[in-house]
Design a protein around this motif. Structure first.
Motif, PDB file in Angstrom:
ATOM      1  N   VAL A 246      51.659  13.717  31.373  1.00  0.00           N
ATOM      2  CA  VAL A 246      52.636  13.437  30.327  1.00  0.00           C
ATOM      3  C   VAL A 246      53.973  14.020  30.758  1.00  0.00           C
ATOM      4  CG1 VAL A 246      53.203  13.755  27.915  1.00  0.00           C
ATOM      5  CG2 VAL A 246      50.817  13.598  28.612  1.00  0.00           C
ATOM      6  N   ILE A 247      54.994  13.192  30.782  1.00  0.00           N
ATOM      7  CA  ILE A 247      56.297  13.686  31.230  1.00  0.00           C
ATOM      8  C   ILE A 247      57.384  13.256  30.261  1.00  0.00           C
ATOM      9  CG2 ILE A 247      55.641  13.686  33.654  1.00  0.00           C
ATOM     10  CD1 ILE A 247      57.128  11.138  34.029  1.00  0.00           C
ATOM     11  N   THR A 248      58.550  13.881  30.426  1.00  0.00           N
ATOM     12  CA  THR A 248      59.676  13.558  29.553  1.00  0.00           C
ATOM     13  C   THR A 248      60.474  12.404  30.147  1.00  0.00           C
ATOM     14  OG1 THR A 248      61.093  15.067  30.753  1.00  0.00           O
ATOM     15  CG2 THR A 248      59.931  15.966  28.866  1.00  0.00           C
TER      16      THR A 248
ATOM     17  N   GLU B 129      63.521  12.450  31.075  1.00  0.00           N
ATOM     18  CA  GLU B 129      64.294  12.868  32.240  1.00  0.00           C
ATOM     19  C   GLU B 129      63.423  12.887  33.487  1.00  0.00           C
ATOM     20  OE1 GLU B 129      65.521  16.881  32.629  1.00  0.00           O
ATOM     21  OE2 GLU B 129      66.503  16.347  34.499  1.00  0.00           O
ATOM     22  N   GLN B 130      62.198  13.380  33.317  1.00  0.00           N
ATOM     23  CA  GLN B 130      61.302  13.421  34.467  1.00  0.00           C
ATOM     24  C   GLN B 130      60.959  12.005  34.928  1.00  0.00           C
ATOM     25  OE1 GLN B 130      58.503  15.929  32.402  1.00  0.00           O
ATOM     26  NE2 GLN B 130      58.753  17.574  33.885  1.00  0.00           N
TER      27      GLN B 130
ATOM     28  N   ASP C 100      63.678  10.757  36.918  1.00  0.00           N
ATOM     29  CA  ASP C 100      63.662  11.444  38.183  1.00  0.00           C
ATOM     30  C   ASP C 100      62.649  10.824  39.143  1.00  0.00           C
ATOM     31  OD1 ASP C 100      64.557  13.492  39.718  1.00  0.00           O
ATOM     32  OD2 ASP C 100      62.799  14.711  39.251  1.00  0.00           O
TER      33      ASP C 100
ATOM     34  N   GLY D 241      69.853  11.063  44.220  1.00  0.00           N
ATOM     35  CA  GLY D 241      70.794  11.500  43.193  1.00  0.00           C
ATOM     36  C   GLY D 241      71.628  10.340  42.697  1.00  0.00           C
TER      37      GLY D 241
ATOM     38  N   HIS E 124      70.749   7.173  42.717  1.00  0.00           N
ATOM     39  CA  HIS E 124      69.945   6.297  41.889  1.00  0.00           C
ATOM     40  C   HIS E 124      69.675   6.919  40.529  1.00  0.00           C
ATOM     41  CE1 HIS E 124      68.752   4.379  45.858  1.00  0.00           C
ATOM     42  NE2 HIS E 124      69.530   3.560  45.204  1.00  0.00           N
ATOM     43  N   PHE E 125      69.496   8.233  40.544  1.00  0.00           N
ATOM     44  CA  PHE E 125      69.289   8.920  39.275  1.00  0.00           C
ATOM     45  C   PHE E 125      70.492   8.698  38.365  1.00  0.00           C
ATOM     46  CE2 PHE E 125      69.498  12.456  36.348  1.00  0.00           C
ATOM     47  CZ  PHE E 125      68.178  12.588  35.939  1.00  0.00           C
ATOM     48  N   ALA E 126      71.662   8.905  38.926  1.00  0.00           N
ATOM     49  CA  ALA E 126      72.880   8.747  38.127  1.00  0.00           C
ATOM     50  C   ALA E 126      73.008   7.321  37.614  1.00  0.00           C
ATOM     51  CB  ALA E 126      74.101   9.125  38.961  1.00  0.00           C
TER      52      ALA E 126
ATOM     53  N   ALA F 244      72.774   6.395  33.731  1.00  0.00           N
ATOM     54  CA  ALA F 244      73.914   5.786  33.050  1.00  0.00           C
ATOM     55  C   ALA F 244      73.476   4.552  32.272  1.00  0.00           C
ATOM     56  CB  ALA F 244      74.985   5.424  34.069  1.00  0.00           C
TER      57      ALA F 244
ATOM     58  N   VAL G 276      47.354  16.074  32.250  1.00  0.00           N
ATOM     59  CA  VAL G 276      48.196  17.201  32.607  1.00  0.00           C
ATOM     60  C   VAL G 276      49.493  17.061  31.851  1.00  0.00           C
ATOM     61  CG1 VAL G 276      49.274  18.437  34.484  1.00  0.00           C
ATOM     62  CG2 VAL G 276      47.183  17.159  34.897  1.00  0.00           C
TER      63      VAL G 276
ATOM     64  N   ARG H 249      55.437  18.257  30.837  1.00  0.00           N
ATOM     65  CA  ARG H 249      56.735  18.305  30.162  1.00  0.00           C
ATOM     66  C   ARG H 249      57.390  19.666  30.277  1.00  0.00           C
ATOM     67  NH1 ARG H 249      54.852  16.068  24.535  1.00  0.00           N
ATOM     68  NH2 ARG H 249      53.047  17.253  25.206  1.00  0.00           N
TER      69      ARG H 249
ATOM     70  N   ASN I 289      69.356  16.684  44.142  1.00  0.00           N
ATOM     71  CA  ASN I 289      69.771  15.378  44.643  1.00  0.00           C
ATOM     72  C   ASN I 289      71.119  14.966  44.090  1.00  0.00           C
ATOM     73  OD1 ASN I 289      67.530  14.915  46.240  1.00  0.00           O
ATOM     74  ND2 ASN I 289      66.351  14.145  44.495  1.00  0.00           N
ATOM     75  N   ARG I 290      71.314  15.306  42.820  1.00  0.00           N
ATOM     76  CA  ARG I 290      72.572  14.961  42.180  1.00  0.00           C
ATOM     77  C   ARG I 290      73.729  15.718  42.834  1.00  0.00           C
ATOM     78  NH1 ARG I 290      74.648  13.091  37.132  1.00  0.00           N
ATOM     79  NH2 ARG I 290      76.016  14.778  36.610  1.00  0.00           N
TER      80      ARG I 290
ATOM     81  N   PHE J 188      74.548  14.261  46.068  1.00  0.00           N
ATOM     82  CA  PHE J 188      75.298  13.032  45.877  1.00  0.00           C
ATOM     83  C   PHE J 188      76.756  13.337  45.546  1.00  0.00           C
ATOM     84  CE2 PHE J 188      76.548   9.732  42.691  1.00  0.00           C
ATOM     85  CZ  PHE J 188      76.895   8.800  43.634  1.00  0.00           C
TER      86      PHE J 188
END
Lengths: 524, 432
Positions: free
Chosen positions: A57-59, A61-62, A65, A82, A84-86, A90, B4, B7, B17-18, B21
């Motif tokens: 289970v993840i959030t 944001e994760q 990521d 980074g 791609h994350f941005a 967005a 698992v 969270r 990574n950010r 970048f």
């Protein structure tokens, strides 16, 4: 029932008879219950064969990521992730795009990520889709069996991450980034497209040599000595051939070639190339099985959710919520709709698998003629399991796309020839067109057709060590100019000397265009 | 099956990574931030926010086929009425009418937008102007903390022991746990003594003795003061009462002021605003523009509305004095003013301007900066620049001892030194 009663039941009351959950909320107990119920159906009724499951289970944001580092739970650091994350973040923030509900990793145990924001129904859908659909496909499809090592991948990623961060400490971020940038640019040319011969070990090599001698002795006939031999060719030719053989040329796996033979690379740089190359190879089957893999998972989740509803384990409301997500996923816009973006692999795969079920259970005369092996055979799950194990997109479509489905989707085939003033409709969904359509669609998924054919053909070792590549054009389509220039620059930096790329039209053997690049600086 | 819960894993895995970048894109981001200050209003700079950088600089190239030329075939869903062999006119390029295959990898994004936090934004913005560490240190230490009472805590030094609160806790605990009161024990003891003496009621005596033993035991078990009763006075660091500042932006907008000059002025005002914003919790800006007459306007009008007319500088100063008296009394406000002008003034106005400045404005102001903006291609004539009317006027005032910072600015790069002169530490002002 009063409002108070309603809320009381929602929070504390026992679940109505047979239901796995009610409402949107879920907890770990719910997930366990849902998983068990789904497992009964998936394994017991559908006969799926899966790796052990791990649900994480993840959030949100994760999830973003994991999304950015190509779905991998642990990955080395690089600026492009980074970026791609941005970008994902967005568009997610703006609400332009929802997040994927799930990510699943081809590993043993099979890891599926579920997001905490999902509703209970979505969790059930994700578990059915990823933990059973994809999982079964990963474990059984021949391409995945051949190319990926589900047991080892997580350990390998761990190693890769550690190795690259060690390199960063030792040689500096900039140095490592330079190699990674170059390797990423060449990632598309970093797979062995065909399983290679197993490299013989020394002992068996020795035995082969011995056998060969024995064979020669047995076959010896003095008479052959008197046959006149051909004049030996120019020594240069022999040298050339020998050199190419030694370098394993022509070679389509550019990163492999550089790793083994680039003269100027330091050992750690070779290892970095190797890491990128092995990861590219790991993802190689995914590119060839998009339709099948998603189709399989979608088909499986549809079956399972329907079954859960039939047996009264999920409520009507949950079923409706599921159907809404499901129809979104398998929606195929028509070519003239504004948001048409190609053929939706979920839609095509799901439709074909449902079609196979129909052919097995309730065939028409046409189906009997087209699919004598499976029409009316009953047991469609056995057929599907066999299909999932032994095909990839191209062969799957070539074998199983039925006239029925082509009519349903109203496929037509258009050819756009630069030299002609108009586009031409080559085939439509009619008697004359079915086979053409099927061939055309299959070709769109054939990597031999979709990927540019680029090979290293020669190295001028005696001269200036120039690396010569060749792009065999298909249908007179050249490479994209500016990207090619940049990529070749990366290649030249790794190789350390000049690089030349020829674009050749195989029909006329003419060199249409040439690109060159010179190494900018020493990487070491 | 395992479930698992990830969270709680440390977040921000993408941070590295950010950062990578950002580092890579830094030059691009810097340029974008700099350019965006042109489009944004001064107050918007506070918010940080999105900047877009050209995708080209962070492109990841790869070998791929061109999307044009050659022979291509498409298999499309949704045929309406096409028949085999039919010819369709080629749809216009880029229209996508023919339904070109979805470009893999999502090419065709135009610019790459991403959000910067306020801090990131200001850092990049100030970095562009090369704010030295000297000034940054000053920025960081301007706000002082004072200690204020903030309730009680269960830990602390003995000196801070809150006796009343502790005793109150102790008392309520004793009551709650029914610790026998000393006078109850004394009364019981008296009763026992009485009974022992009289031998009236042996049963009651026995009872009373038992009760006394129980009471004594209880008294021992429940202490008078327990560590859990202890309370200490707690103090909390709070920023000192917040000072407020107002910044007057005075600008000559007569016809001779070009866009370039206004841009220079805006940059200076922006920098000043950011600086004040860091120093004071509460900063207000007043925009005053003038030709031959002056008025207070909003930012939009201040920078962008075209205006022509003669130049009478004193009107701006009068307007400033008016606003100051109305809304920003010098005893309550830190007053800053920056005036940007190309230096022209009606000659008859110079004396009045000087008088207003030295008699009324400078005494009220913390700082007054005069920024003379010039054309980028201005070159010195003869021995130097021609002194403008206003410059001569102000220079005269300055030599008479007025605290006024004066600079001429022709390039963006010149803006910072003026700023530094204003805000350098006193002792270093000479060297600045």
């Amino acid at each position: 029932m009063s409002l108070a009663d309603l809320t009381a039941r929602k929070t504390a009351g026992p679940l109505p008879e047979g239901l796995l959950f009610e409402g949107a909320d879920w907890d770990f107990g719910t997930i366990q219950r849902v998983f068990d119920a789904i497992e009964d159906i998936a394994v017991g009724e559908l006969g799926l064969d899966v790796y052990p499951n791990q649900i994480e289970v993840i959030t949100a944001e994760q999830m973003l990521d994991a999304y950015s580092s190509i779905g991998m739970p642990l990955f080395y650091k690089h600026w492009s992730f980074g970026k791609h994350f941005a970008a994902h973040e967005a568009s997610y923030r703006k609400g332009m795009r929802g997040l994927a509900y799930e990510i699943v990793i081809n590993s043993n145990p099979c890891i599926s990520y579920v997001m905490e924001e999902n509703t209970a129904t979505m969790q059930a859908l994700v578990i059915a889709h990823a933990a059973f659909g994809h999982n079964h496909f990963f474990k059984n499809n021949y391409l995945f069996k051949q190319w990926t090592d589900a047991d080892g991948i997580l350990d390998y990623l761990e190693f890769a991450k550690g190795f690259i961060s060690d390199c960063e400490e030792r040689y500096g971020h900039a140095q490592v980034e330079m190699v990674l940038d170059a390797a990423h640019a060449l990632m598309g040319q970093a797979v062995h497209r065909y399983p290679r011969k197993m490299r013989p070990d020394l002992r068996s090599e020795e035995k082969r040599e011995h056998d060969r001698r024995l064979h020669e002795e047995r076959m010896y006939n003095d008479l052959w000595r008197t046959v006149p031999t051909k004049e030996r060719g120019a020594p240069d030719d022999g040298d050339l051939l020998r050199r190419r053989a030694l370098l394993q040329l022509p070679q389509e796996n550019i990163l492999y070639f550089l790793e083994k033979t680039a003269p100027k690379l330091a050992p750690w740089q070779r290892e970095v190339l190797r890491i990128v190359r092995l990861i590219a190879q790991y993802f190689y089957p995914q590119g060839q099985t998009k339709v099948m893999n998603e189709g399989c998972a979608t088909y499986v989740h549809y079956k399972i959710m329907t079954r859960l509803h039939e047996t009264g384990k999920i409520s009507d409301g949950a079923m409706l919520e599921f159907l809404r997500s499901h129809t979104n996923v398998v929606y195929q816009p028509q070519f003239d709709e504004p948001h048409y973006g190609g053929i939706n692999p979920y839609a095509l795969g799901f439709a074909m698998m449902q079609d196979i079920e129909r052919i097995c259970e309730d065939p028409s005369d046409e189906d009997r003629e087209w699919f004598p092996d499976i029409a009316g055979r009953g047991d469609h799950m056995a057929v599907l399991r066999d299909v999932w194990a032994n095909y990839r997109d191209e062969s799957f479509i070539l074998q199983f796309l039925s006239p029925h489905l082509m009519r349903q989707l109203k496929f037509f085939h258009v050819v756009d020839d630069e030299d002609e003033p108009d586009l031409e409709v080559k085939a439509i969904h009619d008697e004359r067109g079915y086979r053409k359509l099927r061939r055309a669609l299959a070709r769109q998924y054939d990597i031999a057709h979709t990927d540019a054919d680029i090979q290293i053909v020669d190295v001028d070792l005696a001269g200036d060590r120039r690396l010569i590549l060749q792009h065999s054009m298909l249908n007179r389509i050249t490479l994209e100019e500016s990207d090619t220039r940049r990529t070749l620059q990366h290649l030249a930096d790794l190789w350390g000397y000049d690089v030349l790329m020829r674009e050749v039209d195989p029909e006329t053997d003419m060199v249409v265009r040439e690109h060159t690049a010179s190494a900018r600086r020493r990487l070491v | 099956m395992h479930i698992v819960d990830r969270r709680l894993n440390p977040g921000g895995k993408s941070l590295a990574n950010r950062q990578r970048f950002l580092r890579r894109a830094k030059a691009l981001v810097k340029r974008a931030v700099r350019d965006s200050s042109k489009e944004r209003s001064i107050k918007d700079l506070e918010a940080g926010g999105e900047v877009s950088i050209p995708l080209d600089g962070v492109r990841e190239p790869r070998l791929r086929r061109s999307s044009e030329g050659g022979v291509r075939d498409y298999l499309l869903p949704g045929n309406k009425d096409y028949v085999e062999g039919e010819r369709i006119p080629r749809p216009p390029r880029g229209g996508g009418g023919g339904g070109s295959q979805g470009s893999p990898g999502g090419e065709g994004e135009d610019d790459f937008r991403f959000a910067l936090s306020h801090e990131e934004f200001v850092d990049l913005f100030l970095e562009d102007l090369e704010l030295p560490d000297l000034a940054k240190r000053k920025l960081a230490t301007t706000e002082q903390l004072s200690w204020r009472r903030a309730g009680f805590s269960v830990t602390g030094s003995p000196a801070n022991l809150a006796l009343t609160r502790t005793m109150r806790n102790s008392l309520s605990r004793r009551i709650a746990l029914r610790r026998p009161r000393p006078d109850a024990i004394a009364a019981l003891q008296a009763e026992i003594e009485e009974l022992e003496r009289t031998h009236d009621d042996p049963i009651r005596l026995e009872e009373a003795r038992e009760e006394l033993a129980r009471m004594r035991k209880r008294t021992k078990a429940i202490p008078w003061i327990d560590p859990i009763d202890l309370r200490y006075r707690r103090s909390e660091a709070t920023p000192r009462p917040i000072a407020q500042a107002v910044m007057f932006c005075l600008m000559d907008v007569s016809g001779s002021m070009t866009e370039h000059m206004k841009d220079l002025a805006k940059r200076f005002f922006t920098l000043l605003y950011l600086f004040l914003k860091r120093r004071y919790k509460h900063v207000e800006i007043v925009f005053i523009r003038h030709t031959h007459e002056a008025s207070e306007v909003d930012e939009e009008t201040f920078f962008y509305s075209p205006e022509t007319g003669g130049t009478v500088v004193s009107t701006a100063l009068e307007e400033m004095i008016r606003v100051m008296h109305e809304r920003y009394r010098p005893e309550d406000w830190n007053i800053y003013a920056a005036q940007a002008s190309d230096g022209d003034n009606t000659s008859s106005d110079n004396a009045k301007t000087a008088a207003l400045l030295t008699d009324q404005i400078l005494p009220a102001c913390q700082y007054f900066a005069y920024l003379e903006v010039g054309r980028e291609d201005d070159s010195p004539m003869g021995f130097g620049y021609r002194q403008s009317d206003l410059w001569r006027t102000y220079d005269l005032a300055r030599s008479a001892g007025a605290q006024i910072a004066m600079r001429k600015v022709r390039h963006r790069r010149d803006i910072y030194p003026v700023f530094r002169e204003l805000f350098a530490k006193k002792g270093e002002q000479k060297t600045a």
